[in-house]
Write a protein that holds these residues in place. Structure first.
Motif, PDB file in Angstrom:
ATOM      1  N   THR A  17      22.790  -7.064  37.811  1.00  0.00           N
ATOM      2  CA  THR A  17      23.909  -6.162  37.566  1.00  0.00           C
ATOM      3  C   THR A  17      23.544  -5.240  36.406  1.00  0.00           C
ATOM      4  O   THR A  17      23.400  -5.706  35.272  1.00  0.00           O
ATOM      5  N   ARG A  19      23.734  -2.540  33.365  1.00  0.00           N
ATOM      6  CA  ARG A  19      24.658  -1.981  32.375  1.00  0.00           C
ATOM      7  C   ARG A  19      24.681  -0.478  32.637  1.00  0.00           C
ATOM      8  O   ARG A  19      23.647   0.169  32.636  1.00  0.00           O
ATOM      9  N   VAL A  32      23.140  -6.912  32.752  1.00  0.00           N
ATOM     10  CA  VAL A  32      24.203  -7.592  32.015  1.00  0.00           C
ATOM     11  C   VAL A  32      23.668  -8.897  31.427  1.00  0.00           C
ATOM     12  O   VAL A  32      24.012  -9.264  30.301  1.00  0.00           O
ATOM     13  N   ASP A  66      30.792 -11.659  29.623  1.00  0.00           N
ATOM     14  CA  ASP A  66      30.590 -10.706  30.717  1.00  0.00           C
ATOM     15  C   ASP A  66      30.394 -11.362  32.089  1.00  0.00           C
ATOM     16  O   ASP A  66      30.029 -10.684  33.048  1.00  0.00           O
ATOM     17  N   GLU A  69      31.700  -9.687  35.217  1.00  0.00           N
ATOM     18  CA  GLU A  69      30.996  -8.511  35.727  1.00  0.00           C
ATOM     19  C   GLU A  69      30.137  -8.829  36.946  1.00  0.00           C
ATOM     20  O   GLU A  69      29.740  -7.909  37.668  1.00  0.00           O
ATOM     21  N   ASP A  74      29.759  -3.639  35.856  1.00  0.00           N
ATOM     22  CA  ASP A  74      29.868  -3.184  34.469  1.00  0.00           C
ATOM     23  C   ASP A  74      30.491  -1.802  34.467  1.00  0.00           C
ATOM     24  O   ASP A  74      29.937  -0.867  35.047  1.00  0.00           O
ATOM     25  N   GLU A  87      39.947  -7.690  35.970  1.00  0.00           N
ATOM     26  CA  GLU A  87      39.121  -8.719  35.351  1.00  0.00           C
ATOM     27  C   GLU A  87      39.841 -10.065  35.309  1.00  0.00           C
ATOM     28  O   GLU A  87      39.225 -11.109  35.505  1.00  0.00           O
TER      29      GLU A  87
END
Length: 190
Positions: A17, A19, A32, A66, A69, A74, A87
């Motif tokens: 994933t 950023r 991430v 995180d 995510e 992200d 979230e």
């Protein structure tokens, strides 16, 4: 055990994933998972320097901050102007699957609330990780890093993080490994 295996696969998704803020900086890339690892090391350091924090709790907050995510991606500050990720639903959906779901839920809730001393240190660790990345990019010639720094600096809450950020910004990011021992760099031996 199946739910734990699935949780560990989900955490592994953070390695893949990206950023997303780096696309606006114009240089750099990190996952991430990479961000979370250095955030945890920063959190540990801040908690140790602070002297009044539960070091283990700060580490837990940093390591878990995180994980959602993996499900929502992200979202950088530009994305957040236009996209609202749920979230809390991502946290709840995972928490229901875990035997330690209540602890996971409480950890993310504490982090998001930013009320405890440990949560403030964890948030500062998250921001200091960005400051370190900005400094690395600044040292490589990215002029936009200087423009971003004051905004990230303004997010810091603790004195120890503010003090460390000033030192980070003054420190050459490559000096930790490159010393002036010319003989070593010429011959590879002392």
């Amino acid at each position: 055990m199946k739910n734990i295996a699935n949780f560990l696969f989900e955490v592994g998704m953070l390695k893949r994933t990206p950023r997303t803020g780096f696309q606006f900086l114009g240089s750099g890339a990190e996952s991430v998972a990479e961000h979370s690892f250095r955030t945890a090391m920063i959190g540990y350091s801040l908690a140790q320097m602070d002297g009044n924090a539960d070091v283990g709790r700060v580490l837990q907050l940093c390591l878990f901050h995180d994980i959602p995510e993996a499900r929502i991606g992200d979202l950088n500050y530009v994305n957040k102007k236009y996209v609202k990720a749920d979230e809390e639903k991502a946290v709840e959906d995972l928490a229901r699957q875990l035997p330690f779901g209540a602890d996971y839920r409480a950890t993310l809730s504490e982090f998001m609330a930013k009320e405890t001393h440990e949560a403030k240190l964890a948030h500062d660790a998250d921001q200091l990780e960005m400051i370190l990345a900005l400094k690395e990019h600044k040292d490589l010639g990215n002029r936009y890093a200087d423009e971003w720094y004051p905004f990230v600096l303004g997010r810091l809450a603790t004195d120890v993080a503010k003090e460390l950020s000033a030192v980070i910004w003054e420190t050459d990011s490559s000096k930790w490994w490159f010393d002036s021992d010319a003989e070593w760099w010429v011959r590879g031996e002392k």
